[in-house]
Design a protein around this motif. Structure first.
Motif, PDB file in Angstrom:
ATOM      1  N   GLU A 195       0.664  -1.682  -0.337  1.00  0.00           N
ATOM      2  CA  GLU A 195      -0.009  -0.005   0.348  1.00  0.00           C
ATOM      3  C   GLU A 195       0.583   0.918  -0.684  1.00  0.00           C
ATOM      4  O   GLU A 195       1.849   1.415   0.763  1.00  0.00           O
ATOM      5  CB  GLU A 195      -0.677   0.194   1.446  1.00  0.00           C
ATOM      6  CG  GLU A 195      -1.881   0.651   1.473  1.00  0.00           C
ATOM      7  CD  GLU A 195      -2.839   0.847   2.063  1.00  0.00           C
ATOM      8  OE1 GLU A 195      -4.390   1.248   2.154  1.00  0.00           O
ATOM      9  OE2 GLU A 195      -3.050  -0.188   2.810  1.00  0.00           O
ATOM     10  N   ASN A 196       0.992   2.189  -1.140  1.00  0.00           N
ATOM     11  CA  ASN A 196       1.299   3.209  -1.276  1.00  0.00           C
ATOM     12  C   ASN A 196       0.656   4.302  -0.046  1.00  0.00           C
ATOM     13  O   ASN A 196      -0.468   3.927   0.556  1.00  0.00           O
ATOM     14  CB  ASN A 196       1.386   3.893  -2.045  1.00  0.00           C
ATOM     15  CG  ASN A 196       0.393   4.144  -2.822  1.00  0.00           C
ATOM     16  OD1 ASN A 196      -0.988   4.790  -2.601  1.00  0.00           O
ATOM     17  ND2 ASN A 196       0.306   4.216  -4.767  1.00  0.00           N
TER      18      ASN A 196
ATOM     19  N   LEU B 108      10.368  -9.310  -4.150  1.00  0.00           N
ATOM     20  CA  LEU B 108       9.894  -8.123  -4.471  1.00  0.00           C
ATOM     21  C   LEU B 108      11.083  -7.347  -5.484  1.00  0.00           C
ATOM     22  O   LEU B 108      10.844  -6.232  -6.701  1.00  0.00           O
ATOM     23  CB  LEU B 108       9.434  -6.714  -4.111  1.00  0.00           C
ATOM     24  CG  LEU B 108       8.103  -7.834  -3.046  1.00  0.00           C
ATOM     25  CD1 LEU B 108       6.990  -6.587  -2.022  1.00  0.00           C
ATOM     26  CD2 LEU B 108       7.117  -7.355  -4.533  1.00  0.00           C
ATOM     27  N   MET B 109      12.323  -7.287  -4.619  1.00  0.00           N
ATOM     28  CA  MET B 109      13.832  -6.679  -5.207  1.00  0.00           C
ATOM     29  C   MET B 109      13.733  -7.631  -7.132  1.00  0.00           C
ATOM     30  O   MET B 109      14.055  -6.940  -7.846  1.00  0.00           O
ATOM     31  CB  MET B 109      14.769  -7.114  -4.587  1.00  0.00           C
ATOM     32  CG  MET B 109      16.204  -6.621  -4.719  1.00  0.00           C
ATOM     33  SD  MET B 109      16.508  -4.508  -5.134  1.00  0.00           S
ATOM     34  CE  MET B 109      16.350  -3.874  -3.969  1.00  0.00           C
ATOM     35  N   GLU B 110      13.976  -8.554  -7.432  1.00  0.00           N
ATOM     36  CA  GLU B 110      14.376  -9.583  -7.956  1.00  0.00           C
ATOM     37  C   GLU B 110      13.138  -9.486  -9.293  1.00  0.00           C
ATOM     38  O   GLU B 110      13.978  -9.193 -10.109  1.00  0.00           O
ATOM     39  CB  GLU B 110      13.669 -11.194  -7.811  1.00  0.00           C
ATOM     40  CG  GLU B 110      15.255 -11.684  -7.318  1.00  0.00           C
ATOM     41  CD  GLU B 110      15.043 -13.471  -7.037  1.00  0.00           C
ATOM     42  OE1 GLU B 110      14.723 -14.035  -7.227  1.00  0.00           O
ATOM     43  OE2 GLU B 110      16.099 -13.434  -6.054  1.00  0.00           O
ATOM     44  N   GLU B 111      11.973  -8.954  -8.892  1.00  0.00           N
ATOM     45  CA  GLU B 111      10.333  -8.819 -10.222  1.00  0.00           C
ATOM     46  C   GLU B 111      10.134  -8.017  -9.212  1.00  0.00           C
ATOM     47  O   GLU B 111       9.894  -7.417 -11.376  1.00  0.00           O
ATOM     48  CB  GLU B 111       9.016  -9.787  -9.350  1.00  0.00           C
ATOM     49  CG  GLU B 111       9.812 -11.483  -9.621  1.00  0.00           C
ATOM     50  CD  GLU B 111       7.931 -12.297  -9.264  1.00  0.00           C
ATOM     51  OE1 GLU B 111       6.650 -11.321  -8.619  1.00  0.00           O
ATOM     52  OE2 GLU B 111       8.180 -13.387  -9.390  1.00  0.00           O
TER      53      GLU B 111
ATOM     54  N   ILE C 257      10.991  -2.301   0.668  1.00  0.00           N
ATOM     55  CA  ILE C 257       9.778  -2.840   0.460  1.00  0.00           C
ATOM     56  C   ILE C 257       9.883  -2.551   2.529  1.00  0.00           C
ATOM     57  O   ILE C 257      11.248  -3.620   2.929  1.00  0.00           O
ATOM     58  CB  ILE C 257       8.709  -3.444   0.762  1.00  0.00           C
ATOM     59  CG1 ILE C 257       9.046  -5.159   0.284  1.00  0.00           C
ATOM     60  CG2 ILE C 257       8.505  -3.800  -0.426  1.00  0.00           C
ATOM     61  CD1 ILE C 257       8.939  -5.908   1.857  1.00  0.00           C
ATOM     62  N   THR C 258       9.487  -2.578   2.931  1.00  0.00           N
ATOM     63  CA  THR C 258       9.598  -2.547   4.842  1.00  0.00           C
ATOM     64  C   THR C 258       7.678  -3.843   5.072  1.00  0.00           C
ATOM     65  O   THR C 258       7.485  -3.679   4.796  1.00  0.00           O
ATOM     66  CB  THR C 258       9.054  -1.478   5.057  1.00  0.00           C
ATOM     67  OG1 THR C 258       9.741  -1.827   6.653  1.00  0.00           O
ATOM     68  CG2 THR C 258       8.172  -0.730   6.016  1.00  0.00           C
TER      69      THR C 258
ATOM     70  N   LEU D 175       9.295   1.304   0.162  1.00  0.00           N
ATOM     71  CA  LEU D 175       9.554   2.819   0.594  1.00  0.00           C
ATOM     72  C   LEU D 175      10.408   2.242  -0.828  1.00  0.00           C
ATOM     73  O   LEU D 175      10.724   4.003  -0.763  1.00  0.00           O
ATOM     74  CB  LEU D 175      11.197   1.107   1.189  1.00  0.00           C
ATOM     75  CG  LEU D 175      10.890   0.788   2.494  1.00  0.00           C
ATOM     76  CD1 LEU D 175      12.201   0.301   2.759  1.00  0.00           C
ATOM     77  CD2 LEU D 175      10.422   1.933   4.045  1.00  0.00           C
ATOM     78  N   ARG D 176      11.261   2.369  -1.739  1.00  0.00           N
ATOM     79  CA  ARG D 176      11.872   3.256  -2.534  1.00  0.00           C
ATOM     80  C   ARG D 176      11.955   1.996  -4.178  1.00  0.00           C
ATOM     81  O   ARG D 176      12.121   0.673  -3.602  1.00  0.00           O
ATOM     82  CB  ARG D 176      13.335   3.996  -2.621  1.00  0.00           C
ATOM     83  CG  ARG D 176      14.486   2.358  -1.699  1.00  0.00           C
ATOM     84  CD  ARG D 176      15.690   3.076  -1.662  1.00  0.00           C
ATOM     85  NE  ARG D 176      16.321   2.600  -0.644  1.00  0.00           N
ATOM     86  CZ  ARG D 176      15.570   2.390   1.380  1.00  0.00           C
ATOM     87  NH1 ARG D 176      14.980   3.372   1.621  1.00  0.00           N
ATOM     88  NH2 ARG D 176      16.073   2.317   2.095  1.00  0.00           N
TER      89      ARG D 176
END
Length: 136
Positions: free
Chosen positions: A15-16, A57-60, A65-66, A93-94
């Protein structure tokens, strides 16, 4: 189907600040191609669910995120595999989203979720998010 093992998969409800939720569409050639999902992936042996979500989430999507909180678990039998989908709420996060395993992504409001074609294992989480909206 009874003798198929369960594959544990982690999913992120991202969620943003505006309250929109990130969803991604599975690209052609993948199982459930063309359907939307909450991003995530298979949990590796010995890996925690939280670590899996951060890694996937980093790979795809190339984003950081946290982890906020456990959201729910849903077991869904498909024709080729049984999926145990474990979802956590996370905060973006970013990172600029870059698609690897998906062909599209969208930030959607909760009230839009029911209008979107989700992979069957993800549908329960759509319903749970709708229920949260109705409680507010």
């Amino acid at each position: 189907m009874e003798d198929m093992k369960w594959i544990e998969v982690a999913a992120a409800i991202i969620e943003n600040e505006a309250g929109s939720i990130l969803i991604a569409r599975r690209k052609a050639g993948k199982s459930q191609a063309g359907l939307w999902e909450f991003p995530g992936g298979k949990i590796e042996p010995g890996e925690s669910i939280e670590a899996c979500i951060r890694r996937e989430l980093m790979e795809e999507l190339q984003i950081e995120i946290t982890i906020k909180s456990y959201f729910g678990m849903h077991e869904h039998p498909y024709e080729t595999a049984n999926i145990r989908l474990i979802a956590y709420k996370v905060t973006y996060l970013r990172g600029d989203i870059r698609l690897i395993d998906h062909d599209a992504y969208r930030w959607v409001r909760r009230e839009e979720l029911t209008e979107i074609a989700f992979a069957p294992a993800d549908v329960l989480f759509v319903q749970m998010l709708q229920a949260e909206l109705e409680e507010k």
